[in-house]
Design a protein around this motif. Structure first.
Motif, mmCIF file in Angstrom:
data_model
loop_
_atom_site.group_PDB
_atom_site.id
_atom_site.type_symbol
_atom_site.label_atom_id
_atom_site.label_comp_id
_atom_site.label_asym_id
_atom_site.label_seq_id
_atom_site.Cartn_x
_atom_site.Cartn_y
_atom_site.Cartn_z
ATOM 1 N N MET A 158 4.014 -1.470 3.804
ATOM 2 C CA MET A 158 3.754 -0.468 4.600
ATOM 3 C C MET A 158 3.382 0.781 3.759
ATOM 4 S SD MET A 158 4.370 1.209 7.555
ATOM 5 C CE MET A 158 4.810 2.891 8.101
ATOM 6 N N LEU A 159 2.402 1.772 4.357
ATOM 7 C CA LEU A 159 1.920 2.869 3.607
ATOM 8 C C LEU A 159 2.521 4.174 4.173
ATOM 9 C CD1 LEU A 159 -1.614 1.693 2.442
ATOM 10 C CD2 LEU A 159 0.197 1.972 1.118
ATOM 11 N N TYR A 160 2.058 4.018 5.575
ATOM 12 C CA TYR A 160 2.174 5.153 6.360
ATOM 13 C C TYR A 160 2.240 5.195 8.151
ATOM 14 C CZ TYR A 160 -2.857 6.039 7.100
ATOM 15 O OH TYR A 160 -4.001 5.628 7.302
ATOM 16 N N ASP A 161 2.889 5.892 8.825
ATOM 17 C CA ASP A 161 2.545 5.762 10.357
ATOM 18 C C ASP A 161 1.248 6.538 10.662
ATOM 19 O OD1 ASP A 161 4.750 4.145 11.101
ATOM 20 O OD2 ASP A 161 5.917 5.932 10.756
ATOM 21 N N GLU A 162 0.478 6.047 11.495
ATOM 22 C CA GLU A 162 -0.566 6.787 11.924
ATOM 23 C C GLU A 162 -0.181 7.283 13.336
ATOM 24 O OE1 GLU A 162 -4.952 5.233 12.006
ATOM 25 O OE2 GLU A 162 -4.260 4.578 14.080
ATOM 26 N N ARG A 163 -0.312 8.760 13.381
ATOM 27 C CA ARG A 163 -0.221 9.347 14.454
ATOM 28 C C ARG A 163 -1.548 10.113 14.925
ATOM 29 N NH1 ARG A 163 4.948 9.494 12.398
ATOM 30 N NH2 ARG A 163 6.555 8.938 14.039
ATOM 31 N N TYR A 164 -1.466 10.630 16.321
ATOM 32 C CA TYR A 164 -2.814 10.811 16.682
ATOM 33 C C TYR A 164 -3.014 12.550 16.976
ATOM 34 C CZ TYR A 164 -3.028 6.052 16.570
ATOM 35 O OH TYR A 164 -2.968 4.508 16.371
ATOM 36 N N CYS A 165 -4.232 12.866 16.888
ATOM 37 C CA CYS A 165 -4.515 14.239 17.433
ATOM 38 C C CYS A 165 -5.788 14.397 18.193
ATOM 39 C CB CYS A 165 -4.706 15.258 16.299
ATOM 40 S SG CYS A 165 -5.872 15.086 15.049
ATOM 41 N N ARG A 266 1.798 1.402 12.468
ATOM 42 C CA ARG A 266 1.914 1.241 11.043
ATOM 43 C C ARG A 266 0.814 0.904 10.347
ATOM 44 N NH1 ARG A 266 6.079 -2.809 9.441
ATOM 45 N NH2 ARG A 266 4.987 -4.049 10.867
ATOM 46 N N ILE A 267 0.376 1.649 8.904
ATOM 47 C CA ILE A 267 -0.779 1.234 8.443
ATOM 48 C C ILE A 267 -0.254 0.632 7.096
ATOM 49 C CG2 ILE A 267 -2.980 2.183 7.397
ATOM 50 C CD1 ILE A 267 -3.026 2.238 10.416
ATOM 51 N N GLY A 268 -0.828 -0.046 6.352
ATOM 52 C CA GLY A 268 -0.484 -0.934 5.159
ATOM 53 C C GLY A 268 -1.450 -1.555 4.554
ATOM 54 N N LEU A 269 -0.975 -2.038 3.500
ATOM 55 C CA LEU A 269 -1.935 -2.588 2.270
ATOM 56 C C LEU A 269 -1.599 -3.905 2.556
ATOM 57 C CD1 LEU A 269 -3.643 -1.896 -0.139
ATOM 58 C CD2 LEU A 269 -1.616 -2.010 -1.625
ATOM 59 N N VAL A 270 -2.716 -4.939 2.474
ATOM 60 C CA VAL A 270 -2.750 -6.338 2.477
ATOM 61 C C VAL A 270 -3.514 -7.043 1.389
ATOM 62 C CG1 VAL A 270 -2.209 -6.274 5.240
ATOM 63 C CG2 VAL A 270 -4.564 -6.571 4.147
ATOM 64 N N ALA A 271 -2.908 -8.085 1.018
ATOM 65 C CA ALA A 271 -3.434 -8.752 -0.101
ATOM 66 C C ALA A 271 -3.094 -10.423 0.291
ATOM 67 C CB ALA A 271 -2.962 -8.413 -1.168
ATOM 68 N N ALA A 272 -3.869 -11.244 -0.256
ATOM 69 C CA ALA A 272 -3.663 -12.378 -0.188
ATOM 70 C C ALA A 272 -2.253 -13.117 -0.800
ATOM 71 C CB ALA A 272 -4.890 -13.463 -1.032
ATOM 72 N N ARG A 273 -1.534 -13.946 -0.491
ATOM 73 C CA ARG A 273 -0.369 -14.432 -0.970
ATOM 74 C C ARG A 273 -0.689 -15.142 -2.086
ATOM 75 N NH1 ARG A 273 3.372 -15.509 3.617
ATOM 76 N NH2 ARG A 273 3.410 -13.392 3.841
#
Length: 295
Positions: A158-165, A266-273
């Motif tokens: 998890m990196l941060y929550d995306e909220r909108y404007c 939720r926005i996050g970083l992903v990588a191969a396991r």
């Protein structure tokens, strides 16, 4: 053996013998001979051939999955040995959903300052393209939506929550508001990301939840294109509030928080396991955990 596997991977990606050979820096006869030698070694036909490339055989698809894994493991081994001798260096490939492109600089800039021997490549991709790129080892890391069941076999952070404007310009509806509702945002013509984007699917649900029918007058797969159109004074768009802050949208533009509901994804970083992770990926993963983008 490794070079033959690399030939096969390149051919599968390019789907053309000439382009694959050019990409690898070898002649087409060398590429063709290498693929045939690999087929003889494995005892299966990997490529359907005619006068030109006609696709990968079912056996070839299975070999391709192993080839990608083997080649990437060999590269990881070389990277780890080099890192032990010389420190972290190399090339890091990061794919990012369009709505997070502005935010990624908060990760890459401090990482580059700490590891000046690293070069970075950042590409804009959809969530689906990021997942496929991770699984096929075509990218090292991705930044995407975490609420996606397709991420089951992929490591995520998890990196941060995306909220909108609502982003509009002075003189247009709601430009002087401190906040707007989703029904108010749906009441004006909008330019939005294309329907192929996960962000657009999210916005379709939020804009439609109020029962107000919304109108899209322009679509693009680029947030820059949307912002440029809004700046003309004739359009409005919806984008993540954090991205609007980082981009520093100035006059005559306005970024107005959308509430009722205050939606967050939720926005996050992903990588191969993988264990161990490649040194570059492991270093970036560790520093991203300390970045505290959620604040």
């Amino acid at each position: 053996m490794i070079d033959k596997l690399e030939y096969f991977i390149a051919l599968a990606q390019e789907r053309h013998f000439g382009r694959a050979a050019e990409r690898l820096g070898v002649t087409q006869p060398t590429l063709s001979a290498g693929i045939r030698q690999l087929e003889e070694r494995l005892g299966v036909t990997l490529v359907n051939r005619g006068s030109r490339f006609q696709g990968i055989t079912p056996e070839g698809e299975r070999v391709l999955a192993w080839a990608r894994r083997i080649v990437e493991d060999v590269r990881t081994m070389h990277d780890e040995i080099r890192a032990l001798k010389l420190g972290i260096s190399g090339h890091l490939r990061i794919a990012v959903i369009p709505t997070a492109l502005a935010v990624v600089s908060r990760l890459t800039t401090p990482f580059f300052e700490r590891h000046p021997g690293v070069t970075l490549e950042i590409v804009s991709q959809t969530s689906s393209e990021i997942i496929k790129g991770i699984e096929d080892f075509e990218i090292d890391l991705g930044i995407t939506y975490l609420d996606d069941e397709r991420l089951g076999r992929i490591d995520k952070q998890m990196l941060y929550d995306e909220r909108y404007c609502l982003v509009t310009t002075r003189g247009n509806p709601f430009a002087d508001n401190e906040t707007v509702s989703w029904s108010e945002a749906a009441s004006i013509p909008l330019c939005l990301l294309s329907n192929t984007m996960q962000n657009r699917k999210i916005l379709n649900g939020l804009l439609g939840s109020s029962g107000t029918r919304f109108e899209t007058v322009l679509e693009s797969n680029s947030m820059i294109a949307l912002i440029a159109h809004v700046r003309t004074g004739r359009f409005a768009t919806i984008m993540p509030y954090r991205s609007a802050e980082i981009l520093g949208l100035g006059e005559p533009m306005r970024a107005i928080r959308i509430v009722d509901p205050d939606a967050a994804y939720r926005i996050g970083l992903v990588a191969a396991r993988r264990d161990p992770r490649p040194p570059l990926v492991a270093a970036f993963w560790s520093e991203a955990a300390d970045a505290k983008l959620d604040r």
